[in-house]
Motif scaffolding. Sequence first.
Motif, short mmCIF file in Angstrom:
data_model
loop_
_atom_site.label_atom_id
_atom_site.label_comp_id
_atom_site.label_asym_id
_atom_site.label_seq_id
_atom_site.Cartn_x
_atom_site.Cartn_y
_atom_site.Cartn_z
N LEU A 223 -106.75 -56.51 25.75
CA LEU A 223 -108.08 -56.96 25.86
C LEU A 223 -108.31 -57.22 27.11
N GLY A 224 -107.79 -57.49 28.43
CA GLY A 224 -107.83 -57.64 29.87
C GLY A 224 -108.67 -59.00 29.57
N ILE A 225 -108.36 -60.25 29.15
CA ILE A 225 -108.78 -61.13 29.49
C ILE A 225 -108.01 -62.91 30.14
N ARG A 226 -108.91 -63.34 30.56
CA ARG A 226 -108.30 -64.45 31.99
C ARG A 226 -107.69 -65.27 30.93
N LEU A 227 -106.64 -65.76 32.24
CA LEU A 227 -105.77 -66.55 31.42
C LEU A 227 -106.34 -68.16 31.23
N GLY A 228 -107.91 -68.52 31.19
CA GLY A 228 -108.29 -69.93 30.49
C GLY A 228 -108.49 -69.31 29.31
N GLN A 319 -97.49 -78.64 20.54
CA GLN A 319 -98.79 -78.90 21.69
C GLN A 319 -99.64 -77.37 22.23
N ALA A 320 -100.47 -77.63 22.68
CA ALA A 320 -101.22 -76.11 23.49
C ALA A 320 -100.03 -76.47 24.15
N LEU A 321 -99.94 -74.42 24.85
CA LEU A 321 -99.82 -74.55 25.84
C LEU A 321 -100.17 -75.02 26.96
N GLN A 322 -99.37 -75.43 28.44
CA GLN A 322 -99.96 -75.50 29.41
C GLN A 322 -99.90 -74.32 30.34
N ARG A 327 -97.74 -69.58 33.74
CA ARG A 327 -97.24 -69.56 35.60
C ARG A 327 -95.81 -69.46 35.75
N SER A 328 -95.03 -70.36 34.88
CA SER A 328 -93.74 -70.04 34.65
C SER A 328 -93.28 -69.08 34.01
N PHE A 329 -94.10 -68.96 33.62
CA PHE A 329 -93.14 -67.52 32.67
C PHE A 329 -93.73 -66.12 33.66
N PHE A 330 -94.52 -65.94 34.41
CA PHE A 330 -94.52 -64.99 35.11
C PHE A 330 -93.78 -65.16 36.22
N THR A 331 -93.72 -66.35 36.24
CA THR A 331 -92.52 -66.48 37.86
C THR A 331 -91.67 -65.84 37.35
N THR A 332 -90.97 -66.41 36.15
CA THR A 332 -89.40 -65.21 35.66
C THR A 332 -89.25 -64.13 35.77
N LEU A 333 -90.53 -63.79 34.75
CA LEU A 333 -90.55 -62.29 34.70
C LEU A 333 -90.83 -61.25 36.41
N ARG A 334 -90.92 -61.61 36.64
CA ARG A 334 -91.12 -61.18 38.31
C ARG A 334 -89.72 -61.45 38.55
N LEU A 343 -96.71 -58.84 39.50
CA LEU A 343 -97.32 -58.88 37.81
C LEU A 343 -98.07 -60.23 38.02
N HIS A 344 -99.02 -60.23 38.11
CA HIS A 344 -99.70 -61.45 37.16
C HIS A 344 -101.18 -61.18 36.05
N PRO A 345 -101.34 -62.05 35.47
CA PRO A 345 -102.76 -62.10 35.10
C PRO A 345 -103.65 -61.32 35.22
N HIS A 346 -104.08 -62.06 36.81
CA HIS A 346 -105.31 -61.29 37.28
C HIS A 346 -105.21 -59.78 37.50
N LEU A 347 -104.08 -59.28 37.94
CA LEU A 347 -103.53 -57.12 38.05
C LEU A 347 -104.18 -56.53 36.37
N VAL A 348 -103.34 -57.51 35.43
CA VAL A 348 -103.41 -56.63 34.55
C VAL A 348 -104.86 -56.15 34.07
N ARG A 349 -106.11 -57.91 34.08
CA ARG A 349 -107.28 -57.86 33.91
C ARG A 349 -107.76 -56.27 34.54
N HIS A 350 -107.75 -56.26 36.73
CA HIS A 350 -107.87 -54.78 37.06
C HIS A 350 -107.51 -54.58 36.74
N ASP A 351 -106.06 -54.20 35.92
CA ASP A 351 -105.66 -52.49 35.20
C ASP A 351 -106.62 -52.19 34.10
N TRP A 352 -106.27 -53.08 33.03
CA TRP A 352 -107.40 -52.99 32.13
C TRP A 352 -108.99 -52.14 32.74
N ASN A 353 -109.79 -52.27 33.51
CA ASN A 353 -110.71 -52.19 33.91
C ASN A 353 -110.80 -50.71 34.71
N TYR A 354 -109.22 -50.26 35.24
CA TYR A 354 -108.92 -49.29 35.54
C TYR A 354 -108.91 -48.24 34.08
#
Length: 415
Positions: A223-228, A319-322, A327-334, A343-354
């Motif tokens: 979907l290319g949505i934002r983190l928020g 409770q709702a995920l913080q 951010r910690s999850f993406f750091t661990t992935l990298r 990889l970071h969330p906004h790069l995935v958004r850029h890629d969706w637009n591509y």
Amino acid sequence: MDDKNNDQKCKNRFRIRQFIASDGRRFALLFDSEESAWPALAPTAFCLHQLSNKGAATERQYLQSIKKTLEWAADQNVDLEALLQSAKFPVPLIDSLAQALNKKQKLGKDDEEGATVTPKSFNSAMEQTHEYFTWLFIQIRSNPNSTASEKFLERLNKAFKSRKRKTGSDAAYAQSLLNKKLSEPTRLALTERFEKPFGYQMTEFQKGVLFRDALMLEIFYELGIRLGELLSLKLAHFIQATGGDHAYLDIVRNQDDEYDRRVNQPVVKTNGRKLAISPALERKILTYLGDWRATIPGAGFDDNSFLFIAHKAGPSQGQALQISAIRSFFTTLRRKDKRLSELHPHLVRHDWNYRFSKECQSRGISEKREMEERCFLMGWRDNSDMAKHYNRRHIAEQAYEVSLSMAKKINRPKS
């Protein structure tokens, strides 16, 4: 006391704390441990007078700049109010303040000592500090409308403007977007994770966390949505397929949501919209809800309960995920997979637009229609500048192909 210890003492002296009002509104306050247990008076008054309608994120950004300024003043033994009241601000002090605002705050052991912020961040800090100084000067000056006061404010404005750093042109920024997409190794690593989120010899808890994390990644990718936007999804926002209609996720604007108890609330910055999802993604969301989320103690099941929750045992379980958890999850992935190092969330958004541009091209969709659909799907206003930038990437690739075709048709003498 040496300079390094004094600098650390100044940093420990000031703290920004975040709060939630009874109506759900988020706000932040700056505390000075050497004054009292109450918030620092001048920064608090500034936020109330100047920032009350600008949102919690903007308020935090201003307070971060003011905090760095107060730390600098304490370190240099500068009385800001006395200095401004005198309508004098020597050039060496302005240069020293600019250097302090340019330093990146050391948050962890891996942060580089003496690193600087980006030009854009530095310029924002300078603008915010200048705005605070102007407001403070007007409050404490007995005759802020006098000719002398006006001349001082003009000099102060010029001094801050002249020290801002170059950030590059809009054209350069637009050009930089042309290359922002996932590399093929990264794309392959992501799709592997979508299909096989589990490893060997894992506990049920580990499997649940990995399934949740892979699902979040797939939603980002599809979907290319934002983190928020992802972290704001509630159970009511997931609509299953019925009567031949696709399942979809409902992106809803949620500033100061009274049901969201996260102090640092993830927010939907763009327009609300309904985004259709694939049958495969729908099935995975249903699997997460039924097989994993439902087993977590403390998980809510009413419409206002959040889709993605903390699995780990502790006060926040269910409770709702913080934001920090993502951010910690993406750091661990990298760190764990070199193919995901970019990889970071906004790069995935850029890629969706591509990928969206490529899809529009394959379908023969006009540039105007492509822009309209992109604006809707990204939640942007009509004729958004961002949509124009992404459409420009599409045009640039087509122009390259046309020019290459022309070059091949040139008659050249045989060797």
